[in-house]
Each structure stands twice: as structure tokens, then as C-alpha cells.
Design a protein around this motif. Structure first.
Motif, short mmCIF file in Angstrom:
data_model
loop_
_atom_site.label_atom_id
_atom_site.label_comp_id
_atom_site.label_asym_id
_atom_site.label_seq_id
_atom_site.Cartn_x
_atom_site.Cartn_y
_atom_site.Cartn_z
N GLU A 9 0.84 -1.20 0.00
CA GLU A 9 0.00 0.00 0.00
C GLU A 9 0.88 1.26 0.00
O GLU A 9 0.59 2.22 -0.70
CB GLU A 9 -0.93 0.01 1.22
N GLU A 12 2.38 1.77 -3.48
CA GLU A 12 1.36 2.24 -4.43
C GLU A 12 1.01 3.71 -4.19
O GLU A 12 0.93 4.51 -5.12
CB GLU A 12 0.10 1.38 -4.30
N HIS A 13 0.82 4.08 -2.93
CA HIS A 13 0.41 5.45 -2.64
C HIS A 13 1.55 6.45 -2.79
O HIS A 13 1.31 7.61 -3.12
CB HIS A 13 -0.26 5.53 -1.26
N GLU A 15 3.67 6.22 -5.24
CA GLU A 15 3.61 6.45 -6.68
C GLU A 15 2.48 7.42 -7.02
O GLU A 15 2.65 8.33 -7.84
CB GLU A 15 3.42 5.13 -7.43
N ARG A 16 1.32 7.24 -6.38
CA ARG A 16 0.19 8.14 -6.62
C ARG A 16 0.51 9.56 -6.16
O ARG A 16 0.17 10.54 -6.83
CB ARG A 16 -1.05 7.64 -5.88
#
Length: 110
Positions: A9, A12-13, A15-16
């Protein structure tokens, strides 16, 4: 039972957050407004600040990656990967000193 990889998580976040104009990304990983306990994963790019805000209850910040600074009044605490910061019962802000992912845990008080 539910299992979640905070490492995945966080990756992923981050990268966001890097792709977001505001430099941040967040998702509730447990609980919500209808629960007493809420856990939120926050990813912030270096230099991003969560402006001063109130604390809705007892709260901690677990640094999953990177470094952050928690500021309340004239006092500040730096946290790095693996550190647990207890958020004071006062207005505070959070700044990412480098790209960072944190797990915010809040137990709402009445």
C-alpha cells in the motif's frame, strides 16, 4: 479476518503522491467514520505539508517509509522509518522531510 500488506500500500500510494499535484495520496485501510478506530495510510512527497489541524481523538503516526516532522506549537518531533509518534491533543501539522508513507491511527473520543 482481513490481511493487508502495508508495504505494498505504501509503495502504491507513494507512486500516486508523486503523480498528484498536491503531492499526497491517502486511503483508509481500517475503520471509518462509523467506527471508533480509524487507520489511514498517507503518502507524501518531500516538502509536502499537511496544514495545521485539530486532533479528533487519541492518535499515533507510524512511519512506514521516509522521514516526517510533526509540529505542535513551538515543539516538533522528527520520525523516520519504524518510529511511532504520539500525536498531541492539540493543533498540529505534518511535513514530509523526504518522500514518506505513514499509518495514521485515530481512536475518536466523544
Amino acid at each position: 479476518m482481513q490481511k493487508l500488506s502495508l508495504d505494498a500500500e505504501a509503495r502504491e500510494h507513494l507512486e500516486r503522491a508523486a503523480a498528484a499535484p498536491a503531492g499526497r495520496s491517502a486511503a483508509t485501510v481500517y475503520g471509518g467514520h462509523e467506527h471508533t478506530l480509524r487507520q489511514t495510510l498517507l503518502a507524501l512527497t518531500a516538502g509536502t505539508v499537511l496544514a495545521e489541524h485539530d486532533n479528533p481523538g487519541e492518535a499515533t503516526l507510524l512511519v512506514l517509509r521516509g522521514r516526517v516532522r510533526l509540529v505542535s506549537g513551538d515543539t516538533s518531533w522528527d520520525g523516520r522509518t519504524g518510529d511511532l509518534l504520539v500525536i498531541p491533543q492539540a493543533r498540529h501539522s505534518v511535513e514530509a522531510l523526504e518522500d514518506a508513507a505513514v499509518l495514521l491511527t485515530v481512536a475518536k473520543t466523544a
